[in-house]
Design an enzyme around this catalytic site. Structure first.
Site, PDB file in Angstrom:
ATOM      1  N   GLY A   8      13.492  -2.962  10.895  1.00 54.40           N
ATOM      2  CA  GLY A   8      13.080  -3.610   9.646  1.00 54.40           C
ATOM      3  C   GLY A   8      13.422  -2.733   8.467  1.00 54.40           C
ATOM      4  CB  SER A  11       9.828  -1.505   0.287  1.00 58.58           C
ATOM      5  OG  SER A  11       8.945  -2.542   0.514  1.00 58.58           O
ATOM      6  CB  SER A 139       1.336   5.000   2.628  1.00 61.79           C
ATOM      7  OG  SER A 139       1.096   3.929   3.522  1.00 61.79           O
ATOM      8  CE  LYS A 192      -3.524  -2.569   2.984  1.00 58.57           C
ATOM      9  NZ  LYS A 192      -2.362  -2.918   2.163  1.00 58.57           N
ATOM     10  CB  SER A 255      -0.639  -3.684  -4.202  1.00 62.48           C
ATOM     11  OG  SER A 255      -1.067  -4.749  -3.370  1.00 62.48           O
ATOM     12  NE  ARG A 256       4.694  -4.643  -1.027  1.00 60.58           N
ATOM     13  CZ  ARG A 256       5.425  -3.563  -1.256  1.00 60.58           C
ATOM     14  NH1 ARG A 256       6.712  -3.689  -1.414  1.00 60.58           N
ATOM     15  NH2 ARG A 256       4.889  -2.362  -1.295  1.00 60.58           N
TER      16      ARG A 256
HETATM   17  N1  LIG Z   1       5.824  -1.717   1.277  1.00 59.12           N
HETATM   18  C1  LIG Z   1       4.899  -0.799   1.499  1.00 59.12           C
HETATM   19  O1  LIG Z   1       4.700   0.113   0.693  1.00 59.12           O
HETATM   20  C2  LIG Z   1       4.088  -0.859   2.743  1.00 59.12           C
HETATM   21  C3  LIG Z   1       4.175  -1.916   3.622  1.00 59.12           C
HETATM   22  N2  LIG Z   1       3.423  -1.921   4.768  1.00 59.12           N
HETATM   23  C4  LIG Z   1       3.534  -2.992   5.739  1.00 59.12           C
HETATM   24  O2  LIG Z   1       4.826  -2.948   6.323  1.00 59.12           O
HETATM   25  C5  LIG Z   1       5.239  -4.264   6.704  1.00 59.12           C
HETATM   26  C6  LIG Z   1       6.610  -4.524   6.093  1.00 59.12           C
HETATM   27  O3  LIG Z   1       6.399  -4.504   4.688  1.00 59.12           O
HETATM   28  P1  LIG Z   1       7.543  -4.278   3.643  1.00 59.12           P
HETATM   29  O4  LIG Z   1       8.568  -3.337   4.130  1.00 59.12           O
HETATM   30  O5  LIG Z   1       6.854  -3.997   2.377  1.00 59.12           O
HETATM   31  O6  LIG Z   1       8.149  -5.734   3.584  1.00 59.12           O
HETATM   32  P2  LIG Z   1       9.454  -6.207   2.828  1.00 59.12           P
HETATM   33  O7  LIG Z   1       9.212  -7.601   2.428  1.00 59.12           O
HETATM   34  O8  LIG Z   1       9.812  -5.189   1.808  1.00 59.12           O
HETATM   35  O9  LIG Z   1      10.567  -6.140   3.965  1.00 59.12           O
HETATM   36  C7  LIG Z   1      10.466  -6.837   5.153  1.00 59.12           C
HETATM   37  C8  LIG Z   1      11.742  -6.582   5.934  1.00 59.12           C
HETATM   38  O10 LIG Z   1      11.647  -7.238   7.202  1.00 59.12           O
HETATM   39  C9  LIG Z   1      12.777  -8.079   7.331  1.00 59.12           C
HETATM   40  N3  LIG Z   1      12.480  -9.243   8.142  1.00 59.12           N
HETATM   41  C10 LIG Z   1      11.744 -10.327   7.813  1.00 59.12           C
HETATM   42  N4  LIG Z   1      11.725 -11.188   8.846  1.00 59.12           N
HETATM   43  C11 LIG Z   1      12.475 -10.635   9.823  1.00 59.12           C
HETATM   44  C12 LIG Z   1      12.849 -11.057  11.122  1.00 59.12           C
HETATM   45  N5  LIG Z   1      12.420 -12.213  11.630  1.00 59.12           N
HETATM   46  N6  LIG Z   1      13.657 -10.251  11.846  1.00 59.12           N
HETATM   47  C13 LIG Z   1      14.077  -9.092  11.342  1.00 59.12           C
HETATM   48  N7  LIG Z   1      13.761  -8.618  10.134  1.00 59.12           N
HETATM   49  C14 LIG Z   1      12.956  -9.397   9.379  1.00 59.12           C
HETATM   50  C15 LIG Z   1      13.120  -8.474   5.919  1.00 59.12           C
HETATM   51  O11 LIG Z   1      14.440  -8.976   5.864  1.00 59.12           O
HETATM   52  P3  LIG Z   1      14.939  -9.947   4.677  1.00 59.12           P
HETATM   53  O12 LIG Z   1      15.435  -9.032   3.610  1.00 59.12           O
HETATM   54  O13 LIG Z   1      15.999 -10.736   5.315  1.00 59.12           O
HETATM   55  O14 LIG Z   1      13.764 -10.768   4.241  1.00 59.12           O
HETATM   56  C16 LIG Z   1      12.961  -7.136   5.223  1.00 59.12           C
HETATM   57  O15 LIG Z   1      14.052  -6.311   5.475  1.00 59.12           O
HETATM   58  C17 LIG Z   1       4.142  -5.211   6.197  1.00 59.12           C
HETATM   59  O16 LIG Z   1       3.310  -5.547   7.257  1.00 59.12           O
HETATM   60  C18 LIG Z   1       3.387  -4.392   5.161  1.00 59.12           C
HETATM   61  O17 LIG Z   1       2.030  -4.763   5.093  1.00 59.12           O
HETATM   62  C19 LIG Z   1       2.593  -0.886   5.086  1.00 59.12           C
HETATM   63  C20 LIG Z   1       2.470   0.178   4.242  1.00 59.12           C
HETATM   64  C21 LIG Z   1       3.191   0.280   3.006  1.00 59.12           C
HETATM   65  O1  LIG Z   2      -0.298  -1.310   2.641  1.00 61.46           O
HETATM   66  C1  LIG Z   2       0.175  -0.995   1.590  1.00 61.46           C
HETATM   67  C2  LIG Z   2      -0.135   0.281   0.931  1.00 61.46           C
HETATM   68  O2  LIG Z   2      -0.863   1.130   1.746  1.00 61.46           O
HETATM   69  C3  LIG Z   2       1.095  -1.935   0.908  1.00 61.46           C
HETATM   70  O3  LIG Z   2       0.352  -2.942   0.347  1.00 61.46           O
HETATM   71  P1  LIG Z   2       1.084  -4.218  -0.256  1.00 61.46           P
HETATM   72  O4  LIG Z   2       1.696  -4.944   0.916  1.00 61.46           O
HETATM   73  O5  LIG Z   2       0.038  -4.994  -0.941  1.00 61.46           O
HETATM   74  O6  LIG Z   2       2.143  -3.714  -1.187  1.00 61.46           O
END
Ligand SMILES: NC(=O)C1=CN([C@@H]2O[C@H](COP(=O)(O)OP(=O)(O)OC[C@H]3O[C@@H](n4cnc5c(N)ncnc54)[C@H](OP(=O)(O)O)[C@@H]3O)[C@@H](O)[C@H]2O)C=CC1
Ligand SMILES: O=C(CO)COP(=O)(O)O
Length: 339
Positions: A8, A11, A139, A192, A255-256
């Site tokens: 994945g 971000s 984070s 959360k 935060s999204r």
């Molecule tokens: N962002 C952050 O700071 C933090 C996020 N998280 C958690 O991490 C997880 C991911 O979040 P985040 O990185 O922010 O999400 P994003 O929306 O930034 O990215 C998600 C990624 O997953 C890909 N994706 C979606 N569906 C699929 C699929 N079916 N198969 C393969 N790849 C797929 C997306 O691809 P595409 O571009 O094609 O949509 C994209 O690259 C979430 O559960 C979030 O809660 C936890 C801590 C911090």
């Molecule tokens: O879990 C996160 C920070 O710890 C990210 O939160 P959001 O998905 O709301 O950006």
């Protein structure tokens, strides 16, 4: 040096891959998009998810899941909760030996009520799973990639597996704790997001810090009530993955979930908000799961119920805030755990 694949390239996957590459691990980032894998591998950027960032040249990327699977015996699972089962099931075609899985996604599946580690255990064939260690805590990717000090928790009932993950990630700007309470860690991390949506809504309505502090505090009370009934350690909820993550997600512009809530509070409709975000807003599906869990475990979760009404029953945010304020009179502490 370990061989690690990050599944994945949003971000969070990209930020964690950067930490691992900077720590000297042989890190491969898998994107399901060919163009994005090429951009990361050759241009060392991921403009859509982390603009203006140059990634380490040692970080490699691929869109080939077979190669990504063959590369490693440690998998960081960073796709949204909705995609966990699909991605993990595909790995079964390519895995040849047991691996360590590190879910970093934060959500609970509606209807099945499974945590992310449970979804992985149900999707990957048992002979290919060594351990599952959840990594969670306050984070935001946007700050991690700037090397801003960040603390996080690696959780597994098997402490030595959690310590292994601690060692993989730990560095000067990324401090990792361990916790054996994976249930509490995953529930806190998922729920959360529900409260952060609500905090965004009150900001969008124009309310201030008093309302935000109320949501964080009473939100933690209802997360803890449910989490303890589901088997979590009460202390976990006042730690990094509970209180810590709740604070950052309810107060950060990164935060999204908060941003989506803010738009909802301003009167925008859910479909329009989610389309505009362009990134995963985990709290929406988790609100559905939490609402169902509250009924299943007979736990009072007024904020979750109010958010459910806004998201799924088209109720007005302001009306739901008014209802929360006019609930029956309560004692604060006595009813914190048993309301
Ligand atoms: N962002 C952050 O700071 C933090 C996020 N998280 C958690 O991490 C997880 C991911 O979040 P985040 O990185 O922010 O999400 P994003 O929306 O930034 O990215 C998600 C990624 O997953 C890909 N994706 C979606 N569906 C699929 C699929 N079916 N198969 C393969 N790849 C797929 C997306 O691809 P595409 O571009 O094609 O949509 C994209 O690259 C979430 O559960 C979030 O809660 C936890 C801590 C911090
Ligand atoms: O879990 C996160 C920070 O710890 C990210 O939160 P959001 O998905 O709301 O950006």
């Amino acid at each position: 040096m370990e061989k690690i694949t990050v599944l994945g390239a949003g971000s969070w996957g990209t930020a964690l891959a950067m930490v691992l590459a900077e720590n000297g691990h042989d890190t491969l980032l898998w994107s399901h998009r060919e163009d994005q894998a090429t951009e990361i591998a050759q241009g060392h950027t991921n403009e859509r998810y982390l603009p203006n960032l140059t990634l380490p040249t040692t970080l490699r990327a691929t869109a080939n899941l077979q190669n990504a699977t063959a590369h490693a015996d440690i998998f960081i699972v960073a796709v949204p909760t909705k995609a966990i089962r699909e991605v993990c099931q595909q790995l079964n075609d390519y895995l040849t030996k047991p691996a360590l899985f590190v879910p970093v996604s934060k959500g609970i599946e509606p209807h099945t009520h499974k945590r992310v580690s449970e979804m992985i255990l149900e999707s990957v064939l048992p002979q290919y799973v060594d351990d599952v260690v959840a990594l969670s805590g306050p984070s935001h990717a946007e700050e991690v990639v700037k090397h801003h000090p960040t603390t996080i928790t690696a959780a597994c009932v098997n402490l030595s597996a959690a310590e292994k993950v601690q060692d993989l990630f730990m560095n000067q700007y990324f401090r990792v704790y361990t916790n054996e309470d994976i249930i509490g860690v995953e529930i806190g991390g998922a729920l959360k997001n529900v409260i952060a949506l609500a905090a965004g809504i009150t900001d969008g309505l124009g309310y201030g810090d008093n309302a935000k502090a109320a949501l964080i505090t009473r939100g933690l009370a209802e997360i803890t009530r449910l989490g303890v009934k589901m088997g979590g350690n009460p202390f976990t909820f006042s730690g990094l993955t509970g209180m810590g993550d709740l604070i950052v997600t309810c107060t950060s512009v990164h935060s999204r979930n908060w941003r989506a809530g803010n738009l909802l509070g301003q009167g925008h409709k859910q479909q329009e908000v989610l389309a505009q975000m362009g990134m995963v807003v985990e709290g929406v599906r988790t609100t559905q799961a939490a609402y169902q869990l509250a009924h299943k475990y007979e736990v009072v979760m007024p904020i979750t119920n109010a958010l459910y009404a806004v998201l799924f029953e088209d109720e007005e945010p302001k009306v739901e805030v008014d209802k929360l304020m006019m609930r029956m009179k309560k004692r604060e502490i006595d009813e914190m755990m048993q309301e």
